[in-house]
Design an enzyme around this catalytic site. Structure first.
Site, PDB file in Angstrom:
ATOM      1  N   ASP A 127      71.996  70.803 -60.693  1.00 51.59           N
ATOM      2  CA  ASP A 127      71.766  71.079 -59.193  1.00 51.59           C
ATOM      3  C   ASP A 127      72.301  69.816 -58.419  1.00 51.59           C
ATOM      4  O   ASP A 127      72.416  68.707 -58.862  1.00 51.59           O
ATOM      5  CB  ASP A 127      70.223  71.157 -58.932  1.00 51.59           C
ATOM      6  CG  ASP A 127      69.898  72.278 -59.451  1.00 51.59           C
ATOM      7  OD1 ASP A 127      70.518  73.205 -59.740  1.00 51.59           O
ATOM      8  OD2 ASP A 127      68.423  72.192 -59.828  1.00 51.59           O
ATOM      9  N   THR A 128      72.573  70.022 -57.073  1.00 54.83           N
ATOM     10  CA  THR A 128      73.449  69.007 -56.097  1.00 54.83           C
ATOM     11  C   THR A 128      72.467  67.741 -56.179  1.00 54.83           C
ATOM     12  O   THR A 128      72.997  66.711 -56.240  1.00 54.83           O
ATOM     13  CB  THR A 128      73.444  69.692 -54.784  1.00 54.83           C
ATOM     14  OG1 THR A 128      74.446  70.703 -54.698  1.00 54.83           O
ATOM     15  CG2 THR A 128      73.839  68.566 -53.990  1.00 54.83           C
TER      16      THR A 128
END
Length: 302
Positions: A127-128
């Site tokens: 995930d970012t």
């Protein structure tokens, strides 16, 4: 934050006007900024197709480095050989996508700076807001080996995270099911496979506690979307800084912009039969422990 006072004799599209003012911006970056509510026209969120005119006020909640054509930072390699790379992704950048700054672009920039023509391929994702180790392949042979090993769960993944709340018991192997809600872009943990929910297995061990918080080492046995974040939130111990599954009041109070979650360890199996990759047998790679691990251990963060 940048404030622009539009000076244009004729109406012009918002996206075109912004790209004229800041050549480093592109449609991908503008669309992402709009989704994140970082572009305001006269105090309101408006589509990029909106026509702006003389006297309008545009506010951009973007960093200077997002508005300028600065040199792309180079990726940090934990390990590299002729077939593969283990790179360390900072929190806050995507692994890939239309943004000008992604992990994959940083990897390619590093390879280019060293005179290497190799094009790396991502073998999995983070995930970012999650930091830590990412595996990339330099050729199709390595891509097949790494993706197959990940799918077969023979490469073990361990994470470090800080939770808001102390899990009970302090260590456990959780077996549940994960159901995607595509419309809302979230997942939820349920206790049966009904509705197409898929099995999730997540192990955790408490390493330290400080006030309301706990530092955990987490083993990702299955690898589902948002698995660790959703599974820990399900037991009442969301990851600190997680705006989607966490406690936003605590996130604001403790000034966490991204989730305190790091893909800390990749462990290869003790035996590898595929001869070109036999040298990786038993190898263990680590990312540098994030700053919040030390602060929780010494009681600064609580």
């Amino acid at each position: 934050m940048k404030e622009l006072h539009v000076k244009s004799l004729l109406p012009v599209r918002l996206d075109k006007y912004l790209m004229e003012q800041f050549p480093a911006l592109n449609l991908g970056r503008l669309n992402k900024a709009l989704r994140e509510n970082k572009i305001k026209l006269n105090g309101k969120k408006q589509p990029l197709s909106t026509r702006v005119q003389n006297g309008d006020i545009i506010r951009l909640f973007l960093r200077d480095d997002q508005l300028e054509n600065r040199p792309l930072p180079l990726a940090v390699f934990v390990y590299e050989d002729d077939d593969m790379i283990v790179a360390n992704k900072p929190a806050g950048i995507e692994v890939d996508g239309p943004s000008a700054d992604t992990l994959l672009k940083r990897v390619q920039a590093k390879l280019a700076s060293e005179g290497k023509a190799t094009q790396a391929v991502l073998c999995h994702r983070l995930d970012t807001g999650t930091s830590g180790l990412i595996l990339l392949a330099k050729n199709s042979r390595a891509e097949q080996f790494l993706t197959s090993a990940i799918k077969a769960r023979s490469i073990e993944k361990r994470y470090l995270c800080v939770t808001f709340g102390r899990p009970q018991p302090p260590a456990a192997l959780m077996h549940d099911y994960l159901l995607k809600d595509a419309d809302r872009g979230i997942v939820k943990i349920v206790n049966s496979p009904a509705g197409g929910a898929k099995e999730v297995i997540t192990g955790y061990e408490t390493l330290a506690v400080s006030g309301r918080l706990a530092l955990l080492e987490v083993e990702l046995v299955t690898g589902r979307t948002h698995q660790i974040r959703a599974h820990l939130a399900h037991i009442g111990c969301p990851i600190l800084g997680d705006s989607k599954y966490g406690n936003n009041a605590a996130n604001r109070e403790l000034h966490f912009k991204y989730q305190a979650l790091c893909a800390w360890e990749l462990r290869f199996p003790a035996q590898i039969e595929d001869e070109p990759f036999a040298h990786l047998a038993g190898r263990v790679f680590h990312a540098e422990k994030p700053w919040y691990c030390r602060q929780l251990t010494d009681g600064t963060l609580q």
